[in-house]
Design a protein around this motif. Structure first.
Motif, mmCIF file in Angstrom:
data_model
loop_
_atom_site.group_PDB
_atom_site.id
_atom_site.type_symbol
_atom_site.label_atom_id
_atom_site.label_comp_id
_atom_site.label_asym_id
_atom_site.label_seq_id
_atom_site.Cartn_x
_atom_site.Cartn_y
_atom_site.Cartn_z
ATOM 1 N N THR A 71 0.486 -1.147 -0.092
ATOM 2 C CA THR A 71 -0.298 -0.232 0.265
ATOM 3 C C THR A 71 0.987 0.964 0.154
ATOM 4 O OG1 THR A 71 -2.019 -0.787 1.180
ATOM 5 C CG2 THR A 71 -2.065 1.405 1.278
ATOM 6 N N ALA A 219 -3.268 -1.055 -3.199
ATOM 7 C CA ALA A 219 -3.560 0.627 -2.983
ATOM 8 C C ALA A 219 -3.039 1.309 -2.614
ATOM 9 C CB ALA A 219 -4.030 -0.216 -1.368
ATOM 10 N N TRP A 468 -3.369 -0.054 5.421
ATOM 11 C CA TRP A 468 -5.258 -0.663 5.781
ATOM 12 C C TRP A 468 -5.292 -0.149 7.332
ATOM 13 C CZ3 TRP A 468 -7.820 -2.401 2.315
ATOM 14 C CH2 TRP A 468 -7.620 -2.428 1.173
ATOM 15 N N GLY A 477 -3.610 -6.222 4.419
ATOM 16 C CA GLY A 477 -1.999 -5.866 4.122
ATOM 17 C C GLY A 477 -1.333 -7.373 5.322
#
Length: 546
Positions: A71, A219, A468, A477
């Motif tokens: 992420t 993400a 996250w 995650g």
């Protein structure tokens, strides 16, 4: 990596086997089963035999590593795409080279209403100055040009672009022949972005999403706002991400909230918080970060955009509305204003409600021990960028030029934050530093100030699960049964357990530790190559010929 595939991707069951699966559920896992959008099972190669005949697809890993997808907790998607597809000066070694690239770009783009570029950094050039306006006018053939500094907190503009912005020469931050800052910069940026067509914007956003998927990023946290990219840019990006297979995108909107109506507007834009680049100050490179004592190379303390009272009002209103709040704060004075303001909100509403929403602070570079303690007390998320230290840290880097070596050594204290229990979420602030998650983990593990280093495992967690957690999600995650099937497959060398303590061996392969290994991230080691990225059980990137 070989596979037997079935086209029913969203509802299929997939068995990955014959590799290494990075999972706290089993530190020695070699196989994983995914059912639809969720991880169903993690285990050994022998146990995987029982699933082999009942799945839609078998992925034979051939020794590859499977990890949670990364992420990136701080991205500017359109600006990143424009840099990927256009004029990028981040690698320029000199002023002369920068001007040559501007000239070539102008020649190659005769139809652009405004020429756009990014990434110049005069502190790295032998000339130690940016291009003059006259030089840029000549290089572009007297066309409009908007050229952001690497930190995006100041910019250069040609005369032709300035002439399109009514009253810009009277705004704060305008100088006759110096980079634009403050209100003047915001006005010129708005004019430049208005010249970007919807098609150009979509192409730029697609380029960023594709690049992120290629790097194993599942993400992105888009940090938007009225002074950054505009509401149309954010809503278009969120719509594109929802319609196109690729990384998930979560938007933040950087506008102060004073009551329920403002909070509703943030939600109507599709944003998950009134946070991101809500500026408490600027940047060190542009001399606009707000400091308690003056810069070493300038006779002032930067710019304050929000004081403690304004911070308190925003956090109070957001907390009452159940909305995550956040701020951009780099300088120590800005961080004092933010922590004092959040504490004041906690005094009004109670610490529990404030902590529960996990309000966040972007960058958080010049932290003192008092700031770190306040972050821990108030459960503030530290959304930080290890690439900043890699780019500008060290005894002779930009930080030392701006602050002096002693103060520069205090920046980005990841180890102190980690020891205090402050949640870390790693990002790039792309295009300020590039999308490069493994390089970010390396930068944290091998921080230029040894006392600020954290283990590779802690850095990896900050760049996967940390993002996250910053969204209020504790179930993602990480690869465990029931978690979202967001993962990446990597070609890599030997897996190690790296620590930040240089007084002892930097890694261990002792299986008795029961700790899953990661690739060797030592400086000079080859970083992993992404073979496949999967988001919600759907493959969004596969490397050709793999």
């Amino acid at each position: 990596m070989t596979e037997r595939a079935n086209p029913r991707e969203n509802s299929r069951t997939v068995l990955l086997r014959g590799g290494n699966v990075y999972s706290p559920a089993d530190p020695f896992a070699t196989a994983m089963v995914v059912e639809g959008e969720r991880v169903a099972w993690i285990g050994s190669e022998g146990a995987a035999d029982s699933f082999a005949d009942g799945v839609d697809e078998v992925v034979r890993l051939d020794g590859a590593l499977v990890t949670p997808a990364f992420t990136d907790a701080h991205v500017h998607t359109t600006a990143t795409g424009l840099a990927l597809t256009g004029l990028d000066l981040t690698a320029c070694p000199s002023l002369a080279d920068a001007l040559a690239r501007v000239r070539a770009h102008a020649t190659a783009r005769p139809g652009d209403r405004v020429l756009l570029g990014h990434g110049w950094d005069a502190t790295a050039w032998p000339e130690q100055r940016p291009p003059s306006r006259a030089e840029l006018d000549e290089a572009t053939g007297h066309r409009p040009l908007y050229l952001t500094r690497v930190d995006v907190h100041s910019a250069l503009a040609t005369t032709a672009l300035l002439d399109q912005v009514t009253g810009v020469r009277e705004l704060p931050g305008f100088a006759a022949d110096a980079p634009l800052t403050g209100a003047a910069h915001h006005a010129v940026r708005a004019a430049a972005h208005a010249a970007v067509t919807p098609a150009q914007r979509t192409d730029a956003q697609r380029a960023t999403l594709a690049r992120a998927a290629e790097l194993g990023i599942g993400a992105l946290h888009e940090c938007a706002g009225p002074d950054i990219s505009g509401a149309d840019d954010l809503t278009a990006l969120l719509a594109l991400a929802a319609q196109t297979p690729g990384p998930r995108v979560y938007g933040y909107w950087a506008e102060t909230v004073t009551g329920a109506r403002d909070a509703q507007r943030v939600r109507e834009l599709g944003a998950v918080g009134a946070a991101g680049d809500l500026f408490a100050d600027g940047s060190l490179g542009s001399h606009t970060a707000h400091l308690h004592t003056p810069y070493a190379d300038a006779p002032h303390t930067g710019a304050a955009h929000l004081d403690a009272d304004a911070v308190a009002a925003h956090v109070t209103a957001c907390t009452k509305a159940g909305l995550q709040a956040g701020f951009h704060a780099i300088g120590d004075a800005a961080l004092t204003a933010v922590t004092q303001g959040v504490r004041a909100a906690a005094d009004r509403l109670g610490t529990g409600p404030v902590r529960a929403l996990r309000h966040r602070v972007e960058h958080a570079e010049m932290l003192t021990s008092a700031h770190v303690a306040a972050f821990a007390e108030l459960a503030l998320i530290a959304s930080v960028q290890p690439g900043f230290d890699a780019a500008w840290g060290g005894e002779h880097g930009m930080y030392a030029q701006r602050l002096g070596a002693e103060r520069a050594r205090t920046l980005n204290p990841f180890a102190a934050l980690s020891r205090a229990g402050v949640p870390l979420a790693f990002g790039s602030d792309s295009p300020v530093t590039p999308l490069a998650p493994w390089a970010g983990v390396r930068a944290a593990a091998f921080h230029r100030t040894p006392g600020h280093r954290i283990s590779a495992r802690a850095g990896f967690t900050a760049h996967t699960r940390g993002g996250w957690r910053a969204l209020g999600r504790d179930d993602a995650g990480v690869l465990v049964p029931g978690a979202p099937a967001d993962y990446a497959v990597w070609r890599t060398g030997e897996l190690l357990v790296q620590t930040p303590d240089t007084r002892v061996a930097d890694w261990s392969t002792d299986p008795r530790s029961g700790t899953p290994g990661l690739p060797d991230l030592s400086p000079g080691a080859q970083l992993p190559l992404c073979l496949r990225t999967v988001v919600g059980g759907r493959t969004v990137f596969t490397r050709p010929n793999e």
